[in-house]
Design a protein around this motif. Structure first.
Motif, mmCIF file in Angstrom:
data_model
loop_
_atom_site.group_PDB
_atom_site.id
_atom_site.type_symbol
_atom_site.label_atom_id
_atom_site.label_comp_id
_atom_site.label_asym_id
_atom_site.label_seq_id
_atom_site.Cartn_x
_atom_site.Cartn_y
_atom_site.Cartn_z
ATOM 1 N N ASN A 139 -48.373 2.680 -42.989
ATOM 2 C CA ASN A 139 -49.674 2.618 -42.303
ATOM 3 C C ASN A 139 -50.232 1.197 -42.305
ATOM 4 O O ASN A 139 -50.795 0.738 -41.296
ATOM 5 C CB ASN A 139 -50.663 3.578 -42.971
ATOM 6 N N TYR A 140 -50.078 0.510 -43.416
ATOM 7 C CA TYR A 140 -50.539 -0.874 -43.476
ATOM 8 C C TYR A 140 -49.682 -1.753 -42.567
ATOM 9 O O TYR A 140 -50.160 -2.718 -41.969
ATOM 10 C CB TYR A 140 -50.499 -1.385 -44.915
ATOM 11 N N GLY A 141 -48.409 -1.389 -42.446
ATOM 12 C CA GLY A 141 -47.539 -2.109 -41.531
ATOM 13 C C GLY A 141 -48.007 -2.004 -40.093
ATOM 14 O O GLY A 141 -47.894 -2.963 -39.319
ATOM 15 N N LEU A 142 -48.545 -0.839 -39.727
ATOM 16 C CA LEU A 142 -49.094 -0.675 -38.378
ATOM 17 C C LEU A 142 -50.239 -1.647 -38.134
ATOM 18 O O LEU A 142 -50.398 -2.180 -37.029
ATOM 19 C CB LEU A 142 -49.590 0.763 -38.182
ATOM 20 N N VAL A 147 -43.884 -2.362 -40.677
ATOM 21 C CA VAL A 147 -43.648 -0.921 -40.728
ATOM 22 C C VAL A 147 -42.261 -0.629 -41.276
ATOM 23 O O VAL A 147 -42.057 0.322 -42.036
ATOM 24 C CB VAL A 147 -43.807 -0.295 -39.331
ATOM 25 N N LEU A 148 -41.282 -1.459 -40.902
ATOM 26 C CA LEU A 148 -39.923 -1.297 -41.411
ATOM 27 C C LEU A 148 -39.898 -1.415 -42.931
ATOM 28 O O LEU A 148 -39.150 -0.694 -43.606
ATOM 29 C CB LEU A 148 -39.004 -2.352 -40.784
ATOM 30 N N GLY A 149 -40.727 -2.306 -43.474
ATOM 31 C CA GLY A 149 -40.806 -2.429 -44.925
ATOM 32 C C GLY A 149 -41.260 -1.147 -45.576
ATOM 33 O O GLY A 149 -40.746 -0.746 -46.629
ATOM 34 N N GLY A 150 -42.239 -0.467 -44.962
ATOM 35 C CA GLY A 150 -42.697 0.810 -45.495
ATOM 36 C C GLY A 150 -41.628 1.875 -45.443
ATOM 37 O O GLY A 150 -41.461 2.668 -46.385
ATOM 38 N N ALA A 166 -46.174 -5.369 -48.603
ATOM 39 C CA ALA A 166 -47.015 -4.206 -48.895
ATOM 40 C C ALA A 166 -46.550 -3.405 -50.104
ATOM 41 O O ALA A 166 -47.357 -2.748 -50.766
ATOM 42 C CB ALA A 166 -47.071 -3.292 -47.665
ATOM 43 N N THR A 167 -45.252 -3.443 -50.409
ATOM 44 C CA THR A 167 -44.715 -2.617 -51.500
ATOM 45 C C THR A 167 -45.382 -2.898 -52.849
ATOM 46 O O THR A 167 -45.758 -1.961 -53.557
ATOM 47 C CB THR A 167 -43.190 -2.805 -51.596
#
Length: 476
Positions: free
Chosen positions: A423-426, A92-95, A149-150
């Protein structure tokens, strides 16, 4: 004479318009291609995670022989578990960083942390298992979480009509990463194909002496690939996104206008309105993480991902040590892991294509049923020899790979692209549970029920994932 001049001016104007459209289209496509290639390069280095099953045998041998005799294959799996748990904690931090710093700088930070974690393991392995857990496990996992995810988010923004295939191509790099890593690790450390002793650990001085230096070499190679990928990664501007989304409809409409000059203006306007309505219907609602976490559909996705990653983590860590119980050929086992990366990569593209053609429900149900059957029959491969073991490992890697293209695609499809990375981080928070759970259960059961019991247990867990696919709403 005036008429001819008007015709010439009109022709020049049309040529200029077409030249400008071609130039914009070429520039847009070039930037999109660069984003995908950059994402693949980055994911190739992140995919070193899948070489852990091979690297584990050398790390465990070094720690067992030279640092701490209590280190075994049962507890070395904690390193991989902390990697996946760190992904779950910090994805999530990455997002959030991507939205604040942009995709390029976010990937740069994440990739630097990953390579730093690998290189610092040179010193941590002299300390003991806890040191390796913190560097090769926790720090490397943090790096993966920030840069995973980025690239997917950027690729889907450039190619909104081929999300499954684009995700498949990028994460295919993740799956393919172990091909180079596993091959390099084996030939660097064990070029003469020496065998472990009867206890399953390598004892030759020539192998153990080179283990610490391997981490420096791997880290430097990854840094070069990562920084090239970071330079290529980019996301489209708002104008480019508008051009990308309805591009097919715009081109179709332009051809119709050119071919049918006499079409009524009202008819053209009506067609444009219909196209706009169709495009708007295909757009997903833009949900924030605070809204997604309360969504029932997200809970279903979370559980599916949780069950599936247990299977992924177990085979990734234990396939080689299981193979060593009846196959006395280190190079052959390493080659199985290397070539499994190809099946991992190809599978991602195939599963992404299947979802584009059918739906998430159909693709994920097919995947989980097949994976459950493969795990249930995996213990039988000890009676099938090299061929049977190889086939099963490759099929498992091909099958589970679909999880990492189907899940990101359905998250974007269900909850929108604006907050996609977060959202994907979640979804990745499930790995904070599944990672340590794999290690804990394996350490408790491995000495009592053996590999057979563990494989059957994982098969039962995947059966729960099959059940969850029936709860996914229709239309996804």
């Amino acid at each position: 004479m005036l008429t001819k001049r008007m015709v010439v001016l009109q022709a020049r104007r049309c040529c200029n318009v077409h030249r400008e459209m071609w130039s914009k289209g070429f520039k847009r496509n070039f930037k999109g291609y660069c984003a995908v290639i950059g994402g693949i390069l980055i994911h190739l280095t992140l995919g070193n995670l899948y070489s852990f099953g091979n690297m584990m045998t050398y790390m465990a041998s070094y720690l067992h022989q030279r640092v701490d005799p209590s280190v075994t294959y049962a507890n070395i799996i904690w390193v991989n578990s902390f990697t996946t748990a760190a992904q779950g904690c910090f994805m999530v931090l990455g997002g959030l960083l991507e939205r604040t710093l942009g995709p390029r700088l976010t990937c740069f930070i994440g990739c630097s942390l990953l390579s730093a974690g690998i290189m610092l393991t040179k010193f941590a392995i002299e300390v003991g298992l806890i040191g390796v857990v913190l560097t090769y496990g926790l720090l490397a996992g943090l790096g993966i979480s920030l840069s995973y995810a980025t690239p997917l988010a950027c690729g889907m923004k450039w190619y909104p009509k081929q999300k499954g295939v684009i995700n498949g191509l990028i994460v295919a790099g993740f799956g393919l990463g172990a091909l180079g890593s596993t091959t390099f690790q084996t030939h660097y450390l064990n070029p003469h194909n020496s065998l472990p002793d009867v206890s399953g650990y390598f004892t030759e001085m020539n192998i153990l002496d080179k283990v610490p230096s391997l981490f420096i070499v791997l880290g430097l190679i990854f840094l070069v690939m990562q920084y090239i990928g970071c330079l290529l990664i980019n996301k489209p501007s708002d104008e480019e996104m508008k051009e990308s989304w309805p591009r097919q409809e715009q081109e179709s409409l332009l051809r119709d206008i050119q071919e049918e000059r006499k079409r009524e203006v009202e008819g053209v306007e009506e067609e444009v309105e219909q196209i706009a309505m169709t495009s708007n219907k295909s757009l997903a609602p833009e949900l924030k993480p605070s809204q997604v976490i309360k969504n029932k559909c997200f809970h279903i996705f979370w559980l599916i991902y949780f069950f599936n990653t247990i299977a992924v983590g177990y085979i990734n860590a234990m396939y080689k040590s299981f193979g060593q119980t009846f196959i006395n050929d280190d190079h052959y086992l390493a080659q199985i892991g290397s070539l499994a990366a190809i099946f991992n990569a190809v599978g991602r593209v195939c599963w992404g294509r299947l979802m584009d053609k059918t739906s998430f429900r159909v693709a994920m149900r097919t995947l989980t049923i097949l994976l459950m059957m493969l795990y249930a029959t995996m213990p039988l491969t000890r009676y099938m020899g090299k061929f049977g073991f190889t086939l099963w490992v490759w099929m498992i890697f091909f099958t589970f790979s679909g999880t990492f293209v189907l899940m990101p695609t359905v998250i974007e499809k269900a909850f929108g692209s604006q907050h996609y990375s977060s959202n994907y981080g979640l979804l990745f928070t499930s790995q904070t549970v599944s990672g340590p759970l794999i290690a804990g259960v394996n350490q408790l059961l491995w000495s009592t029920v053996g590999y057979t019991g563990c494989f059957l247990l994982v098969s039962g867990i995947i059966g729960l994932s099959v059940i969850m696919t029936f709860l996914v709403p229709r239309g996804l």
